[in-house]
Design an enzyme around this catalytic site. Structure first.
Site, PDB file in Angstrom:
ATOM      1  N   HIS A 254       6.817  -6.687   8.617  1.00  0.00           N
ATOM      2  CA  HIS A 254       6.287  -6.568   7.248  1.00  0.00           C
ATOM      3  C   HIS A 254       5.262  -7.583   6.772  1.00  0.00           C
ATOM      4  O   HIS A 254       5.047  -7.709   5.568  1.00  0.00           O
ATOM      5  CB  HIS A 254       7.464  -6.611   6.254  1.00  0.00           C
TER       6      HIS A 254
ATOM      7  N   HIS B 224       4.964  -0.982   7.997  1.00  0.00           N
ATOM      8  CA  HIS B 224       5.266  -0.381   6.691  1.00  0.00           C
ATOM      9  C   HIS B 224       3.946  -0.366   5.931  1.00  0.00           C
ATOM     10  O   HIS B 224       3.399  -1.409   5.584  1.00  0.00           O
ATOM     11  CB  HIS B 224       6.307  -1.206   5.946  1.00  0.00           C
TER      12      HIS B 224
ATOM     13  N   HIS C  17      10.366   7.403   7.510  1.00  0.00           N
ATOM     14  CA  HIS C  17      10.736   6.638   6.311  1.00  0.00           C
ATOM     15  C   HIS C  17       9.876   7.095   5.124  1.00  0.00           C
ATOM     16  O   HIS C  17       8.644   7.087   5.170  1.00  0.00           O
ATOM     17  CB  HIS C  17      10.516   5.157   6.627  1.00  0.00           C
TER      18      HIS C  17
ATOM     19  N   GLU D  56      16.376   6.220   5.729  1.00  0.00           N
ATOM     20  CA  GLU D  56      15.798   6.344   4.382  1.00  0.00           C
ATOM     21  C   GLU D  56      14.618   7.314   4.455  1.00  0.00           C
ATOM     22  O   GLU D  56      13.523   7.034   3.974  1.00  0.00           O
ATOM     23  CB  GLU D  56      15.300   4.985   3.878  1.00  0.00           C
TER      24      GLU D  56
ATOM     25  N   GLU E 263      15.076   7.674  -2.519  1.00  0.00           N
ATOM     26  CA  GLU E 263      14.899   6.288  -2.970  1.00  0.00           C
ATOM     27  C   GLU E 263      13.921   6.207  -4.143  1.00  0.00           C
ATOM     28  O   GLU E 263      12.894   6.901  -4.159  1.00  0.00           O
ATOM     29  CB  GLU E 263      14.388   5.435  -1.797  1.00  0.00           C
TER      30      GLU E 263
ATOM     31  N   CYS F 109      13.671  -3.731  -3.361  1.00  0.00           N
ATOM     32  CA  CYS F 109      12.306  -3.176  -3.454  1.00  0.00           C
ATOM     33  C   CYS F 109      12.115  -2.317  -4.700  1.00  0.00           C
ATOM     34  O   CYS F 109      11.032  -2.298  -5.294  1.00  0.00           O
ATOM     35  CB  CYS F 109      12.005  -2.354  -2.209  1.00  0.00           C
ATOM     36  N   CYS F 110      13.176  -1.608  -5.111  1.00  0.00           N
ATOM     37  CA  CYS F 110      12.994  -0.609  -6.182  1.00  0.00           C
ATOM     38  C   CYS F 110      12.802  -1.204  -7.583  1.00  0.00           C
ATOM     39  O   CYS F 110      11.883  -0.772  -8.298  1.00  0.00           O
ATOM     40  CB  CYS F 110      14.157   0.368  -6.185  1.00  0.00           C
TER      41      CYS F 110
HETATM   42  O1  FUB Z   1      10.992  -2.127   3.990  1.00  0.00           O
HETATM   43  C1  FUB Z   1      10.572  -2.466   2.682  1.00  0.00           C
HETATM   44  C2  FUB Z   1      11.292  -1.621   1.688  1.00  0.00           C
HETATM   45  O2  FUB Z   1      12.690  -1.846   1.789  1.00  0.00           O
HETATM   46  C3  FUB Z   1      11.138  -0.139   1.885  1.00  0.00           C
HETATM   47  O3  FUB Z   1      10.040   0.417   1.272  1.00  0.00           O
HETATM   48  C4  FUB Z   1      12.411   0.381   1.337  1.00  0.00           C
HETATM   49  O4  FUB Z   1      12.698   1.690   1.738  1.00  0.00           O
HETATM   50  C5  FUB Z   1      13.408  -0.626   1.834  1.00  0.00           C
HETATM   51  O5  FUB Z   1      13.774  -0.339   3.140  1.00  0.00           O
HETATM   52 ZN    ZN Z   2      12.974   0.793  -2.974  1.00  0.00          ZN
END
Ligand code: FUB
Ligand code: ZN
Length: 671
Positions: A162, A212, A290, A342, A358, A438-439
């Site tokens: 990441h 990602h 994902h 996910e 998510e 993250c959300c």
């Molecule tokens: O991997 C970074 C974030 O954490 C992702 O976007 C989410 O799905 C969670 O896995």
């Molecule tokens: Zn999230």
């Protein structure tokens, strides 16, 4: 002819429903999340954000002084602090992408500062900016995970670690911070990290791409902000490398395997569908892997299509759009139906109780939809953007702004969540924070930048995509108009647009929402046409001109395609952009014994309910409840089930679980 969102300062949201959401983010969510980032929320999962930033700054200083000891081992998620012991001061804690949480927070703050200057908030955010800058290495590298643990390993695991994702979020925050404050400090930090990346990766250099996605769309944004073409080139490079062979992810893995004395794996791409790296992006046609990654990739692809005119990229974006919205989208606007990775599952696999959906994936869908609208204004993009926004994005946050859902199921039985490990990902109640958080800040940054999704403008046309009450300044053919949109879809579908000042010749295009029939959009003296889901009014606009809008908003019963096994012969209730659900608090339990009666939909009553001091539109619809006798045998000869009349009380999906634990369901059987 592409269209562009207005600058945030060009729109002021006045809509009672959405202004409240944006104010909530300013007044509760942002202060709360700052406490979370500093690990000051009692009994909440730790964030480690500020801790990691400071530890990285210390690691840099120690290395300079020749005193760095890589004793800073990776601390597992179950941390010392959770066990009641203080954090090891120099260790890295949490997930490798933990830095991004604070970047998203800073982005949200920036948008709020554009809405309304606030010296105290800006000073607090400056503390975050300073911490970030102090954690940046001399060569521009900025990722606390590797800085603390082992800098020599930087960029060796793009697939999972990441760094490019954190760079993307840093860049998004940096652009927003500059727009809000006029300060370049953070933007320069993002540029320096960007150059550190582009010195290593790019045409004629090392091949690589983000495990990602998000760096792509962030780089395009940096390019649009600065006009510096190197960022456009780097974004295009990342898109071009993705999914080509030899797979860069396989090559990375093989390097690690070699170090461990393991045999090498084939360097084909097909193993990397989870990362959308299984084939070149221009050849993609099905959304896989994902879900958040897929949404961010699609957003980047749409940007690329707009900024480079790449027709193949546009065609692939449209194919992916069809795949998602035609086969893989929940009625609540959520995507990514399986907990396993996910991820997106096979077409039409949209289970309600095990749904993943998510919050970040719905946020990403909103990002993507807006970008598709910029490419071509078609009502279907705005319909889906609205569906995600009013339902899953909002359900990610409690009405108090201090509790959050990561996973957004369409059916919940708390006792099943407590006991069934297949549902371990489904929380029956929103949480204060998450180890992987993250959300929550993703909701904050999206809601704070809501105006960027409401209207886009091309040379001669202003496109009204979302009916969110506001005042805005648009330019048509170089002439400015100040407009007022009166709307409140949380009440009804009546709206109006008034020219407050200015004079311009051009078009205003009004989206005709898919959820309405017999829409009426009228104004005197304007030429009226309809195209791709928009009603276009053209002519000379001057002060006092008014457009009256009436979107009938009856209570609707929706059915899914018969190909969706899970909801076969079931119905759900919707009104306007809101999808509704039944809760135990209003209907008792079990909810699965309720039956909707299609013929009774016309008798539905709409009223208001107060939840957490919030006035929410509710629906009562006459239905039935099947008698369920616990003493009856488990199996018996079939007879018409005994049912009694009952009123089924429904609330908007976004408002569920604000009255304690209880059952909830969106889809109900029909009588
Ligand atoms: O991997 C970074 C974030 O954490 C992702 O976007 C989410 O799905 C969670 O896995
Ligand atoms: Zn999230």
């Amino acid at each position: 002819m592409y269209s562009y969102p207005l600058l945030l300062r060009q729109i002021t949201v006045s809509d009672p429903f959405w202004k409240r959401e944006m104010d909530l983010v300013k007044e509760s969510v942002i202060p709360y999340q700052w406490e979370a980032l500093n690990d000051r929320i009692p009994d909440a999962a730790p964030s480690w954000w500020m801790h990691n930033m400071r530890a990285a700054a210390r690691a840099i200083a120690a290395r300079k002084a020749g005193k760095y000891t890589p004793a800073q081992k990776l601390v597992p998620i179950v941390t010392e602090l959770e066990k009641g012991k203080p954090a090891l001061s120099d260790a890295f804690y949490g997930w490798a992408f933990q830095d991004s949480d604070g970047y998203k927070w800073l982005e949200a703050v920036s948008y709020q500062l554009m809405r309304c200057p606030d010296a105290a908030l800006q000073a607090q955010a400056q503390e975050a900016v300073d911490a970030i800058c102090a954690a940046q290495e001399e060569d521009g590298y900025l990722d606390t995970f590797y800085t603390i643990i082992d800098r020599s390993k930087a960029f060796t695991n793009l697939k999972d670690h990441h760094e490019l994702y954190c760079f993307g979020h840093l860049t998004e925050a940096a652009v927003a911070w500059r727009q809000a404050t006029g300060q370049d400090t953070l933007l320069n930090a993002a540029r320096r990290f960007g150059r550190c990346i582009s010195e290593r990766f790019g045409p004629g250099k090392e091949r690589g791409c983000p495990g990602h996605e998000i760096a792509e769309m962030a780089l395009f944004r940096l390019y649009e902000e600065t006009g510096e073409k190197e960022w456009l080139d780097l974004a295009c490079f990342f898109l071009d490398v993705r999914g080509t062979e030899p797979s860069t992810f396989a090559l990375e893995e093989n390097r690690r395997r070699k170090e461990q004395g393991l045999p090498e794996l084939p360097v084909t791409a097909d193993r990397y569908a989870y990362y959308q790296a299984h084939r070149p992006v221009r050849e993609m046609s099905e959304a896989v892997g994902h879900a958040v990654r897929q949404m961010y990739l699609c957003s980047g692809m749409a940007d690329a299509a707009r900024l480079t005119g790449d027709k193949e990229m546009l065609a692939a974006s449209k194919r992916l759009w069809r795949s998602v919205t035609g086969e893989k989208l929940y009625v609540t606007g959520g995507v990514g139906s399986t907990h396993d990775g996910e991820a997106f599952s096979r077409p039409y696999d949209l289970p309600s109780d095990t749904a993943y959906s998510e919050t970040c994936a719905a946020v990403g869908l909103v990002f993507w939809a807006r970008r598709m609208l910029q490419l071509e204004p078609r009502g279907q993009y705005a319909d889906v953007m609205e569906q995600a926004l009013y339902n899953t994005v909002l359900s990610g946050m409690a009405l108090d702004g201090k509790h959050f859902f990561y996973v957004n199921p369409l059916e919940v039985d708390p006792s099943a969540c407590d006991t069934d490990r297949r549902l371990s990902h489904v929380k029956p109640e929103r949480q204060k924070w998450y180890g992987c958080a993250c959300c929550p800040p993703n909701i904050a940054r999206l809601l704070s930048s809501l105006p960027a999704y409401m209207v886009t403008v091309s040379q001669d046309t202003a496109f009204i995509h979302l009916y969110i009450g506001c005042e805005m300044t648009v330019s048509l053919n170089g002439e400015e108009l100040k407009l007022k949109l009166d709307a409140d879809l949380a009440r009804d579908g009546k709206a109006s647009l008034t020219v407050l000042s200015g004079k311009a010749n051009g078009k205003i295009a009004f989206r005709i929402p898919a959820w309405t029939k017999n829409a009426a959009i009228g104004s005197d003296g304007k030429k009226k046409t309809e195209r791709d889901g928009y009603c276009i009014l053209e002519g000379e606009w001057t002060r006092g001109d008014t457009v009256q809008i009436d979107f009938p908003m009856p209570v609707r019963l929706l059915a899914a395609s018969p190909l969706v096994r899970e909801t076969s012969d079931m119905l759900c209730v919707a009104r306007g952009p809101f999808v509704y659900c039944a809760e135990e608090a209003d209907n008792g339990k079990p909810l699965h014994t309720l039956r909707l009666i299609p013929e009774k939909a016309a008798e539905a009553r709409v009223d208001r309910i107060s939840i957490e001091n919030r006035d929410v539109p509710a629906i009562t619809i006459p239905g039935k409840r099947i008698k369920a006798d616990p003493d009856a045998p488990l199996y018996d000869d079939w007879t018409t089930p005994q049912a009694y009349d009952t009123d089924i009380r429904l609330i908007p999906y976004f408002a569920w679980n604000n009255r304690g634990r209880g059952e909830m369901r969106v889809w109900m059987h029909r009588m």
